[in-house]
Design a protein around this motif. Structure first.
Motif, mmCIF file in Angstrom:
data_model
loop_
_atom_site.group_PDB
_atom_site.id
_atom_site.type_symbol
_atom_site.label_atom_id
_atom_site.label_comp_id
_atom_site.label_asym_id
_atom_site.label_seq_id
_atom_site.Cartn_x
_atom_site.Cartn_y
_atom_site.Cartn_z
ATOM 1 N N SER A 106 53.599 44.895 93.613
ATOM 2 C CA SER A 106 53.032 46.169 93.157
ATOM 3 C C SER A 106 52.272 46.084 91.847
ATOM 4 N N PHE A 107 51.443 47.064 91.631
ATOM 5 C CA PHE A 107 50.943 47.397 90.295
ATOM 6 C C PHE A 107 50.873 48.914 90.219
ATOM 7 N N TYR A 108 51.053 49.423 89.027
ATOM 8 C CA TYR A 108 51.055 50.874 88.895
ATOM 9 C C TYR A 108 49.657 51.354 88.555
ATOM 10 N N ASP A 109 49.158 52.247 89.387
ATOM 11 C CA ASP A 109 47.809 52.772 89.228
ATOM 12 C C ASP A 109 47.896 54.009 88.334
ATOM 13 N N THR A 110 47.467 53.842 87.093
ATOM 14 C CA THR A 110 47.654 54.932 86.125
ATOM 15 C C THR A 110 46.741 56.121 86.407
ATOM 16 N N ARG A 111 45.617 55.874 87.078
ATOM 17 C CA ARG A 111 44.715 56.994 87.383
ATOM 18 C C ARG A 111 45.256 57.839 88.521
ATOM 19 N N ARG A 112 45.743 57.169 89.544
ATOM 20 C CA ARG A 112 46.304 57.910 90.695
ATOM 21 C C ARG A 112 47.742 58.352 90.447
ATOM 22 N N LYS A 113 48.394 57.676 89.481
ATOM 23 C CA LYS A 113 49.814 57.893 89.202
ATOM 24 C C LYS A 113 50.683 57.541 90.413
ATOM 25 N N VAL A 114 50.350 56.447 91.052
ATOM 26 C CA VAL A 114 51.184 55.933 92.144
ATOM 27 C C VAL A 114 51.292 54.414 92.020
ATOM 28 N N ALA A 115 52.380 53.884 92.573
ATOM 29 C CA ALA A 115 52.523 52.427 92.651
ATOM 30 C C ALA A 115 51.723 51.938 93.847
ATOM 31 N N ILE B 84 36.840 55.298 91.503
ATOM 32 C CA ILE B 84 37.989 54.854 90.713
ATOM 33 C C ILE B 84 37.990 53.324 90.713
ATOM 34 N N PRO B 85 38.016 52.704 89.525
ATOM 35 C CA PRO B 85 38.063 51.238 89.504
ATOM 36 C C PRO B 85 39.331 50.749 90.203
ATOM 37 N N ASP B 86 39.171 49.867 91.176
ATOM 38 C CA ASP B 86 40.296 49.451 92.001
ATOM 39 C C ASP B 86 40.680 47.998 91.790
ATOM 40 N N GLY B 87 40.637 47.537 90.564
ATOM 41 C CA GLY B 87 41.091 46.172 90.296
ATOM 42 C C GLY B 87 42.602 46.099 90.374
ATOM 43 N N CYS B 88 43.131 44.989 90.914
ATOM 44 C CA CYS B 88 44.590 44.866 91.005
ATOM 45 C C CYS B 88 45.153 44.052 89.850
ATOM 46 N N TRP B 89 44.293 43.731 88.861
ATOM 47 C CA TRP B 89 44.762 43.177 87.587
ATOM 48 C C TRP B 89 43.734 43.582 86.534
ATOM 49 N N TYR B 90 44.165 43.624 85.295
ATOM 50 C CA TYR B 90 43.279 43.987 84.195
ATOM 51 C C TYR B 90 42.007 43.124 84.239
ATOM 52 N N VAL C 91 43.140 54.704 100.449
ATOM 53 C CA VAL C 91 42.914 56.038 101.015
ATOM 54 C C VAL C 91 43.939 56.971 100.387
ATOM 55 N N ASP C 92 43.473 57.964 99.677
ATOM 56 C CA ASP C 92 44.387 58.897 99.003
ATOM 57 C C ASP C 92 44.575 60.164 99.836
ATOM 58 N N GLY C 93 45.731 60.785 99.653
ATOM 59 C CA GLY C 93 46.003 62.065 100.312
ATOM 60 C C GLY C 93 46.041 61.968 101.819
ATOM 61 N N PHE C 94 46.456 60.822 102.318
ATOM 62 C CA PHE C 94 46.505 60.619 103.771
ATOM 63 C C PHE C 94 47.772 61.276 104.332
ATOM 64 N N THR C 95 47.603 62.095 105.339
ATOM 65 C CA THR C 95 48.760 62.768 105.941
ATOM 66 C C THR C 95 49.262 61.952 107.127
ATOM 67 N N VAL C 96 50.492 61.499 107.014
ATOM 68 C CA VAL C 96 51.091 60.647 108.042
ATOM 69 C C VAL C 96 51.417 61.499 109.280
ATOM 70 N N GLN C 97 51.091 60.948 110.441
ATOM 71 C CA GLN C 97 51.214 61.716 111.687
ATOM 72 C C GLN C 97 52.460 61.397 112.500
ATOM 73 N N THR C 98 53.085 60.251 112.249
ATOM 74 C CA THR C 98 54.216 59.830 113.100
ATOM 75 C C THR C 98 55.353 59.291 112.228
ATOM 76 N N GLY C 99 56.468 59.013 112.883
ATOM 77 C CA GLY C 99 57.547 58.263 112.243
ATOM 78 C C GLY C 99 58.279 59.004 111.140
ATOM 79 N N PRO C 100 59.073 58.269 110.379
ATOM 80 C CA PRO C 100 59.945 58.903 109.385
ATOM 81 C C PRO C 100 59.200 59.586 108.246
ATOM 82 N N CYS C 101 57.951 59.204 108.010
ATOM 83 C CA CYS C 101 57.184 59.822 106.913
ATOM 84 C C CYS C 101 56.242 60.911 107.431
ATOM 85 N N LYS C 102 56.410 61.296 108.674
ATOM 86 C CA LYS C 102 55.514 62.285 109.283
ATOM 87 C C LYS C 102 55.380 63.525 108.401
ATOM 88 N N GLY C 103 54.137 63.922 108.174
ATOM 89 C CA GLY C 103 53.878 65.118 107.387
ATOM 90 C C GLY C 103 53.686 64.851 105.897
#
Lengths: 721, 65
Positions: A202-211, A322-328, A338-350
């Protein structure tokens, strides 16, 4: 999350970094438990350089000749390399993992972006070596700030990757800003069943605020993690700076870096568009050149459907701006999401999630190769593959094999436990992916173990025809083929199937040079390319660099100042690598030394494979990789293939399609043997693919235990004259 | 007649480098072209004419992976 129980704890003083090296490695046995810090000798640096070289040397010393992937002595070894962690040159955050693979029974090396490589070095270690098996799920925590190693009892409720990563960035970070100082290696629940479990770094994406998750996807590293009951490995280091590698010549490093940053800025939009679509820029190109695997590599294109997965479609789906480098410092910035993707199936559905990728390989593996041309479905499959801890390439290629077996009637709906696994039947294919997680569905568990396992299991359990499966099962050395159709490039047969670890494109991608440019007309030309490029590309894995900035952008005058064959090597960038390596380490290498440095490790790894396979480290190739297997493949390009027969002096008129296929197969099998011998000879190996004693001596890797392996399995009659 | 990467291609008067690439369906963005060993800058592909009998090399650079 509640505080986790400390099962074991050790303190240490982080070693300072000089010229890219800490000269210390960390050993942790999660079973005993035990920790040891080992010294790195000058000889180890001179011979193995770092990264994958260090991984393999440590692994060699740790395992026995008979070690299997799930024996406690098997290790996961992780290392960046001396250039890993520099921030001046793009693509310097790579980490390399090595282990004995569940798929192949021999060593596999797999690499990933993300922050693990740099942060573990800044925490004091050139490599981290994990051995043993824990009794219950644990988390290994390296705290580089405090000089502390801990084994914690995991109380994670969900062992799937996105959940693990998000939770642990939260748990170990004191605040939002601190999350960036953490990197987590996770896998997922499917890795408990699958042989192709992936490692997400992982790396933490400070702009998106997600790992964010990058993958050392291939070979089954995640499978070994779960076999050792490791839920995650975490490193934390907060004192980030611009010269933590304490380099010799910062000025040169900065100058060379600025030059490449400018090149990327000025040229990427008219060259590969890595900043906008990453490697997905290849989708329509591969289709145009008959290289896009379609329905288990039967075909190389699908003109009727390609528009649906065109890179322009993905460009719209990927978040732009958004700059998408995976290291400085990586301005190539190809880690698209892909941001804001709505999962359609499985345990994360919705749920709304951020999905890393898909990259080209995943678009093909979980798309065209299984007959699916729905980007949203592919994004969801990509999400779940990462989340459940499976390599998208092996997963896609394995499912493609299943779909073809199903359509051929080798397996049926009863065998698949009710799933209708035709190409393109995306609902049932997604259900198959979900079933791989629990390990309760026997059929899904077979698929999760890969093609080599399935070929045997389907023959035994379902009485499926073994010869047909051997012909269409796209694996080499037990590892699924990555996503390029190799049929029409003899050199790429070698680029895939004469490799150290199986058909993965990170050794050599020669299809354009060979099939389109016609720059490699003879066996000797192909063998030279299969010597140079694998060794050149190996070098990235030794020093901690990403390959993409080498040739996914090129100087504007590259094709003006260099003759065609040289231009393919991008000489100015090769010189960049010499300059930055010397600037970091002070070693003073020349261009030619890059190949020799790699050859030492490349040949060492080959001997390692011979050792683990008791002399039988054979290179196999499926018939499907050599050309058409069934009439519909031939008929799809009849004019082309008839022409191929004429080129070798066979008149196709009057022959049935089956007869034509047989004749071309016979010819190409002969070519494969010819190529294999030419390559072995050029690499300094014998006719069985074993490096000779002369080669070991020339490279200075004639250590007694290495020589002993070569002497044990080499016979005089296998020597080239 | 000209040759492109060793294969014959019908020549037409006024044929440009870009016409040759189109005829061969060479759509890759990273292509270097040499006519009789002379490199042609990319921004001149549409204006540079290919002479009859020319030996054209259209070299696809490697990328990806």
């Amino acid at each position: 999350m509640e505080k986790m129980k400390v099962l074991a704890e050790w303190t240490y003083t982080p070693a300072p970094i000089e010229r890219g090296y800490t000269r210390k490695t960390l050993y942790v046995n999660v079973g005993e438990p035990r920790m040891e810090i080992k010294d790195v000798s000058q000889d180890m640096i001179d011979t193995f350089t770092g990264g994958r070289g260090f991984d393999l040397k440590l692994l060699w010393d740790a395992v026995k000749d008979t070690t299997k992937w799930n024996d406690p002595e098997n290790e996961i070894v992780l290392s960046g390399g001396p250039l890993c962690g520099i921030t001046q040159y793009p693509g310097a955050g790579k980490c390399y993992a090595a282990f004995i693979s569940p798929l192949s029974g021999q060593t596999y090396d797999s690499n990933s972006g993300g922050y693990w490589g740099p942060l573990s070095k800044f925490s004091g270690f050139d490599a981290v070596e994990i051995q043993g098996k824990a009794e219950k799920d644990i988390i290994l925590f390296i705290n580089g700030d405090e000089g502390k190693i801990q084994i914690l009892e995991s109380n994670l409720k969900d062992l799937n990757a996105y959940a693990v990563t998000e939770t642990l960035h939260e748990y170990f970070g004191v605040d939002e800003a601190d999350k960036r100082n953490i990197s987590v290696i996770s896998t997922g629940k499917a890795a408990e069943t699958s042989y192709y479990g992936c490692m997400n770094m992982s790396f933490y994406d400070t702009r998106r605020k997600v790992a964010r998750l990058k993958q050392a996807g291939r070979g089954g590293g995640g499978t070994i993690m779960r076999d050792k009951k490791i839920a995650a490995m975490v490193v934390k280091f907060s004192k980030m700076g611009g010269n933590l590698n304490n380099v010799v010549d910062l000025d040169t490093l900065q100058k060379v870096g600025v030059k490449l940053h400018k090149e990327i800025h000025d040229l990427d939009d008219v060259q590969c568009k890595m900043r906008k679509v990453g490697t997905a820029h290849l989708n329509e190109i591969m289709d145009e050149y008959h290289l896009l695997p379609t329905n288990n590599y039967k075909f190389g294109q699908n003109p009727a459907e390609i528009a649906k997965i065109h890179s322009a479609v993905y460009e719209r789906l990927f978040t732009q701006g958004i700059p998408d480098g995976c290291w400085y410092g990586c301005s190539m910035s190809c880690a698209k999401a892909v941001d804001g993707f709505t999962v359609q199936t499985g345990p994360c559905k919705g749920e709304k999630v951020t999905v890393d990728g898909p990259e080209y390989e995943t678009v093909a593996a979980l798309g065209s190769n299984i007959g699916v041309y729905d980007p949203l479905w592919t994004i969801e499959a990509n999400f779940y593959a990462d989340h459940y801890g499976m390599d998208t390439i092996s997963l896609g290629t394995a499912i493609a094999f299943v779909c073809e077996c199903y359509e051929l009637g080798l397996i049926n709906k009863n065998d698949t436990n009710g799933l209708d696994l035709k190409f393109g039947n995306k609902d049932d294919i997604m259900e198959l992916i979900h079933r791989m997680v629990a390990g309760k569905d026997e059929f899904a568990s077979m698929v999760a173990k890969g093609i080599r396992y399935m070929k045997k299991a389907f023959a035994e359990k379902f009485k499926a025809d073994a010869r047909t499966m051997e012909a269409i099962g796209m694996e080499g050395q037990g590892v699924e083929t990555s996503e390029y159709v190799p049929k029409e490039s003899i050199a790429q047969w070698g680029g895939y199937y004469l490799t150290l670890k199986g058909p993965q494109h990170d050794e050599a991608w020669l299809i354009f040079m060979d099939m389109v440019n016609k720059q490699l007309p003879t066996f000797e030309d192909k063998a030279e390319a299969l010597h140079y490029f694998p060794n050149f590309r190996t070098w990235f894995s030794l020093v901690g660099l990403c390959k993409l900035p080498w040739n996914d952008v090129e100087p504007a005058n590259n094709r003006i100042v260099n003759e065609p064959r040289e231009a393919a090597k991008v000489p100015e960038h090769v010189q960049n690598y010499v300059d930055i390596f010397n600037a970091v380490t002070g070693k003073g290498i020349r261009k030619e030394d890059i190949i020799t440095m790699s050859e030492k490790v490349y040949n060492f790894q080959r001997v390692f494979q011979v050792r683990m396979k008791q002399g039988e480290a054979f290179h196999n190739i499926p018939l499907r990789a050599l050309g058409p297997v069934f009439p519909d493949e031939w008929e799809a390009r009849r004019e082309y293939y008839d022409g191929k027969l004429r080129e070798i002096g066979i008149d196709p008129s009057g022959l049935s399609t089956d007869e034509k296929i047989k004749k071309l197969q016979e010819y190409r099998l002969g070519m494969w043997e010819g190529l294999k011998m030419a390559v072995y000879k050029r690499r300094g190996w014998n006719k069985k693919g074993i490096p000779t004693l002369e080669t070991l001596k020339r490279l200075g890797i004639d250590y007694p235990d290495v020589v002993a392996v070569v002497e044990k399995y080499s016979r005089p009659e296998d020597n080239f004259e | 007649m000209i040759t492109v990467n060793g294969e014959p291609l019908d020549w037409k008067p006024g044929m440009t480098v870009q016409d040759v690439l189109d005829a061969k369906r060479y759509t890759f963005r990273m292509i270097g072209v040499w006519i009789n060993d002379r490199p042609i800058p990319k921004n001149e592909f549409s204006t540079t004419e290919v002479p009859d009998g020319a030996v054209v090399q259209a070299v696809h650079m490697v990328s990806g992976g």
